[in-house]
Structures are given as structure tokens and as C-alpha cells.
Design a protein around this motif. Sequence first.
Motif, PDB file in Angstrom:
ATOM      1  N   THR A 128       5.907  26.951  33.651  1.00 33.02           N
ATOM      2  CA  THR A 128       6.558  27.476  32.691  1.00 33.02           C
ATOM      3  C   THR A 128       6.994  29.067  32.902  1.00 33.02           C
ATOM      4  O   THR A 128       6.445  29.530  34.094  1.00 33.02           O
ATOM      5  CB  THR A 128       5.902  27.645  31.233  1.00 33.02           C
ATOM      6  N   SER A 223       4.678  28.814  14.256  1.00 29.38           N
ATOM      7  CA  SER A 223       4.321  27.429  14.310  1.00 29.38           C
ATOM      8  C   SER A 223       5.352  26.975  15.575  1.00 29.38           C
ATOM      9  O   SER A 223       6.115  27.922  16.038  1.00 29.38           O
ATOM     10  CB  SER A 223       5.053  26.595  13.450  1.00 29.38           C
ATOM     11  N   LEU A 224       4.909  26.017  16.294  1.00 28.39           N
ATOM     12  CA  LEU A 224       5.636  25.740  17.435  1.00 28.39           C
ATOM     13  C   LEU A 224       6.983  25.206  17.225  1.00 28.39           C
ATOM     14  O   LEU A 224       8.117  25.867  17.850  1.00 28.39           O
ATOM     15  CB  LEU A 224       4.965  24.446  18.289  1.00 28.39           C
ATOM     16  N   GLN A 225       7.436  24.698  15.991  1.00 27.69           N
ATOM     17  CA  GLN A 225       8.933  24.361  15.873  1.00 27.69           C
ATOM     18  C   GLN A 225       9.394  25.919  15.574  1.00 27.69           C
ATOM     19  O   GLN A 225      10.739  25.893  15.855  1.00 27.69           O
ATOM     20  CB  GLN A 225       8.939  23.729  14.679  1.00 27.69           C
ATOM     21  N   ASP A 226       8.940  26.712  14.801  1.00 30.56           N
ATOM     22  CA  ASP A 226       9.835  28.047  14.313  1.00 30.56           C
ATOM     23  C   ASP A 226       9.871  28.924  15.730  1.00 30.56           C
ATOM     24  O   ASP A 226      10.712  29.488  15.961  1.00 30.56           O
ATOM     25  CB  ASP A 226       8.981  28.772  13.485  1.00 30.56           C
ATOM     26  N   MET A 227       8.696  28.955  16.562  1.00 34.09           N
ATOM     27  CA  MET A 227       8.715  29.466  17.875  1.00 34.09           C
ATOM     28  C   MET A 227      10.000  28.980  18.859  1.00 34.09           C
ATOM     29  O   MET A 227      10.663  29.815  19.385  1.00 34.09           O
ATOM     30  CB  MET A 227       7.488  29.193  18.522  1.00 34.09           C
ATOM     31  N   ALA A 228      10.041  27.788  18.977  1.00 32.91           N
ATOM     32  CA  ALA A 228      11.166  27.322  19.624  1.00 32.91           C
ATOM     33  C   ALA A 228      12.711  27.784  19.040  1.00 32.91           C
ATOM     34  O   ALA A 228      13.564  27.883  19.885  1.00 32.91           O
ATOM     35  CB  ALA A 228      11.012  25.729  19.903  1.00 32.91           C
ATOM     36  N   GLU A 229      12.651  27.624  17.714  1.00 27.83           N
ATOM     37  CA  GLU A 229      13.819  28.058  17.305  1.00 27.83           C
ATOM     38  C   GLU A 229      14.094  29.484  17.257  1.00 27.83           C
ATOM     39  O   GLU A 229      15.228  29.912  17.547  1.00 27.83           O
ATOM     40  CB  GLU A 229      13.857  27.667  15.448  1.00 27.83           C
ATOM     41  N   GLN A 232      15.979  30.084  20.669  1.00 29.69           N
ATOM     42  CA  GLN A 232      17.205  29.639  20.494  1.00 29.69           C
ATOM     43  C   GLN A 232      18.061  30.599  20.026  1.00 29.69           C
ATOM     44  O   GLN A 232      19.015  31.226  20.329  1.00 29.69           O
ATOM     45  CB  GLN A 232      17.285  28.402  19.828  1.00 29.69           C
ATOM     46  N   ILE A 254       2.741  26.360  23.468  1.00 31.85           N
ATOM     47  CA  ILE A 254       3.348  27.510  23.170  1.00 31.85           C
ATOM     48  C   ILE A 254       4.216  27.967  24.309  1.00 31.85           C
ATOM     49  O   ILE A 254       5.405  28.382  24.084  1.00 31.85           O
ATOM     50  CB  ILE A 254       2.215  28.765  22.837  1.00 31.85           C
ATOM     51  N   GLU A 256       5.794  26.005  26.542  1.00 32.92           N
ATOM     52  CA  GLU A 256       6.917  25.338  26.630  1.00 32.92           C
ATOM     53  C   GLU A 256       7.950  25.277  25.668  1.00 32.92           C
ATOM     54  O   GLU A 256       9.065  24.922  25.679  1.00 32.92           O
ATOM     55  CB  GLU A 256       6.425  23.729  26.725  1.00 32.92           C
ATOM     56  N   THR A 257       7.686  26.254  24.482  1.00 34.23           N
ATOM     57  CA  THR A 257       8.677  26.719  23.413  1.00 34.23           C
ATOM     58  C   THR A 257       9.639  27.699  24.294  1.00 34.23           C
ATOM     59  O   THR A 257      10.784  27.609  23.861  1.00 34.23           O
ATOM     60  CB  THR A 257       8.083  27.213  22.393  1.00 34.23           C
TER      61      THR A 257
END
Length: 281
Positions: A128, A223-229, A232, A254, A256-257
Motif C-alpha cells: 500500500t 471509520s473505514l468508510q469515512d476515511m476512504a471518503e 477522495q 486502514i 487500503e483506504t
Amino acid sequence: MIEPIPDLLILPTIRQALAEDLGRAGDVTAQACVPAETELACTFGARRGGVIAGLACARLALAELDPDAEFRALVSDGDQVAAGTVLAEVRGKARAILSAERTALNLLGRLCGIATLTQDYVDAVAGTRARITDTRKTTPGLRHLEKYAVRCGGGINHRFGLDDAILIKDNHVAACGSVGEAVRRAKAFAGHLMKVEVEVDSLHQLHEALSQDPDVIMLDNFSLQDMAEAVQIVGGRVVLEASGGVTLESVRAIAETGVDVISVGALTHSAKVLDIGLDAA
């Protein structure tokens, strides 16, 4: 190759540790049992596999009590070794070796443990873009050595103290009134060589921070979702650091976000000492 810490910076720690151990009368056991002229040869050996860090601590502890002692390192800091590996051979006055033993092993085992745990985290995120960094959650008086051990394990260093970078956290924000105002004040204060990082705990605060153009944004317990967002949203405009409760079990997800850096307090506050022994040859 790991750039070593100069002996000059290590010696105060060694001398303080030896003074603490020797107390007012010195090593009375060695004085009672071992004639002053006795020589001894010993080896430092790893009883468990791991990454080496801090050989200079062992060398300097012995040299402080016997300047003529011989210390021959057989491995280097940063090396991965198996259980049973001989790390160094020493020869000198028996009293000095026995008196320096615990100081040498305490520091060497502590630093090797940090380097080993760091390597575990680095391996977990291999492939990563994320890099593993430490925090200021270090043992008082040992920060320079513990952060060196992190480098030996393949990690990178966060700021060393309160004076080398600006890091705005939740209580700073509370005192300033908002994330945006805290960053604005920090950037007005900072010289051209000082970076400004701000901790945010929501995507709303992320947007507010971005409006003030900090150098680094720390995503605290996202959260993983918020981290990925967040990755972006930022789109590479600033460095993104993930922080908060990171474990070996969670660090890969983490990474991989797409965050740039993952800070792990456990590297220095929860590392298990590597079992190293000093045995007569």
C-alpha cells in the motif's frame, strides 16, 4: 543502512541509568565475589527472533565502566535475527561487565522490542502507499532512542517534540473556537519551514480544515468508510494521517483506504521487550 545516533547523544542516558543502578556504593555483589583483576568474556544473544536496535547502548554501558573493554558487534541495527543469534562478543574486567549488564540489557531489549513491533506493522501494510509512524507516547528520557528503534524497524518518525511542528488537536480547537480558526492562527504564526497539522474528527471538520490549506490533516478515529471518503475529498492536496486505536489486526484495512501515513502509539508504549541475554562464553 540505519543512520546511527551519535554516542554524544546516547551517553547522558547511559550515565543516568548506570548511576541509578550503581547507587551510592556501586555493585557490592561484584565487589564481594569477584577479584578486581578478573577478566571475563561474554556474548549477547537473542533468545527470541526479532529486529535489532540499540547495540550502541550495550557498547557504551560497558565502556563507561571499563574503557579498555572489547565490544565486537556481529550484527547491525536494523537486522532481522533468529532466536539463538549471537549479537555481540565482549571481553573486559569482570566487575565492569557484571555491573553494566542490566543497563545494557534493559535498553537493548526495549529498543529491539520496539523495532520488532514496528517491522510487524510495516509488513502488514506492504504493497500500500501507507507509511507507519510513531507518536510522542514514549518513555520519558528515552524518546530519541525509542524513535531511533522505530526507524530500525522500517517506520518513520512523527515530530520529536512540541517545538518542531504545529499539531492542532481537539483541545486546541476548543480553545480557538473552530478548526478553521485554529489553522488560520497556526499558519499566521508558522515560519516557512514549519509544517502545520490539524486533527479532525468528522468529514465536516475535514472540509473546514481544507479551506485553510494545512500541510497535514489527521483523521482521528474515523471509520473505514469515512476515511476512504476523506481520501477522495482531499484528492492528494494534503497529506492524510490516520490515527486512533490502530492495531495489527486493523492496520491493513486502514492502509487500503489510501491514507498516506498511519500513526501508531503502540509502537513505543506497548512493545514487548525482546528477550536478550548476556552469558559467559
